[in-house]
Write an enzyme that holds these catalytic residues in place. Structure first.
Site, mmCIF file in Angstrom:
data_model
loop_
_atom_site.group_PDB
_atom_site.id
_atom_site.type_symbol
_atom_site.label_atom_id
_atom_site.label_comp_id
_atom_site.label_asym_id
_atom_site.label_seq_id
_atom_site.Cartn_x
_atom_site.Cartn_y
_atom_site.Cartn_z
ATOM 1 N N LYS A 171 7.030 -9.127 -9.100
ATOM 2 C CA LYS A 171 5.917 -8.438 -8.595
ATOM 3 C C LYS A 171 4.538 -8.934 -9.179
ATOM 4 C CE LYS A 171 3.555 -4.834 -7.117
ATOM 5 N NZ LYS A 171 3.520 -3.538 -7.413
ATOM 6 N N LYS A 239 -5.682 -4.505 -13.014
ATOM 7 C CA LYS A 239 -4.627 -4.445 -14.148
ATOM 8 C C LYS A 239 -3.525 -5.538 -13.842
ATOM 9 C CE LYS A 239 -1.362 -1.667 -13.725
ATOM 10 N NZ LYS A 239 0.082 -1.517 -12.983
#
Length: 294
Positions: A171, A239
């Site tokens: 991811k 983030k």
């Protein structure tokens, strides 16, 4: 039918829980925010008043939370998931978090006798609504096969990518690719505007050639409409890129283009656009070049 506790009913989690319920599963949802709980109830989901209530009696618990500390707290806290997970029940975290956090959470679950998967997703809010997310799964393959049909209710692609933490590594790689594609789109828009070429026509051509990508397919129309309402918030992408940077430092590899685009996404957030879509990189590129639509 599987009895599922689903924790995290936000922009991504709520439509995912809805797909699970529509597939015939018994879903008990919980979210920490009053607004998200209310929205989930209005969508017809059964919403509980605590993590413990959502988890108790569930065969499977799924979380979709913003960041690593949230997962650590909700999964491993004194009144969290592991404290209430029934014997034989399993846990799947579908958040995007640090690989090391995913490994730590999985280890705690396995020590407690539970199967655990890290299964982050790609596809954004649209993919969650459509049930077409790409799910990248880390953990034991036997645990995945036990719950593959559940994950297929929310994802068009469910792929085992390796042991615990591997889903998060893949991811992270996905997020750096998406960010670089978005920055390429932003710079292409600014370049086309500076040359007086019709941007919509130009991007329609690019989308059909080697320069085409899912990013262009998903984002071009909203960028042309100057619509930067969040499908995926810039602050969350910042983030995610911080996760990439930290993991790359640990691995001792240099990712110069990723480092640059991470700084640019952070600049979008610093401009007060953390809640805007990550395609707001277009607005930053315009601003850097004195654009009228910055």
């Amino acid at each position: 039918m599987t009895t599922i506790g689903f924790v995290g009913l936000g922009v991504m989690g709520r439509p995912m829980a809805e797909h699970l319920a529509a597939a015939g599963h018994d879903v008990a949802g919980f979210s920490r925010g009053d607004a998200s709980r209310s929205a989930a109830r209005n969508a017809g989901l059964r919403v509980t008043d605590s993590v413990a209530e959502a988890v108790s009696g569930s065969e499977l618990v799924i979380t979709m939370l913003p960041d690593s500390p949230d997962v650590e707290s909700v999964a491993l806290g004194a009144d969290g998931i592991l404290a209430h997970l029934a014997d034989g029940a399993d846990y799947i975290d579908m958040s995007t978090i640090r690989p090391e956090t995913a490994r730590d959470v999985a280890a705690a679950c396995i020590e407690g006798g539970h199967g655990a998967l890290d299964a982050p997703v790609s596809g954004g809010e649209a993919g969650a609504r459509e049930g077409t997310l790409s799910v990248m799964v880390g953990g034991e393959s036997s645990t995945l096969e036990r719950w593959r049909s559940v994950l297929q209710a929310v994802g068009a692609s469910v792929v085992h990518v390796g042991p615990s933490g591997s889903g998060q590594v893949v991811k992270a790689a996905n997020q750096l690719v998406v960010a670089l594609h978005l920055q390429a789109l932003a710079e292409a828009v600014v370049f086309l505007e500076a040359q007086g070429v019709d941007v919509g026509t130009a991007l329609s051509v690019i989308r059909k050639g080697l320069g085409g990508s899912t990013v262009l397919e998903r984002k071009t129309d909203s960028v042309l409409a100057d619509d930067f309402r969040a499908g995926f918030r810039s602050e969350l992408h910042a983030k995610d890129l911080a996760i990439v940077e930290a993991a790359s430092r640990t691995a001792g590899v240099g990712l110069p283009a990723t480092g640059l685009v991470a700084q640019l996404v952070r600049s979008v957030v610093a401009r007060g656009q953390g809640g805007s879509d990550h395609s707001a990189l277009v607005q930053l590129a315009r601003s850097m070049n004195g654009g009228a639509h910055a």
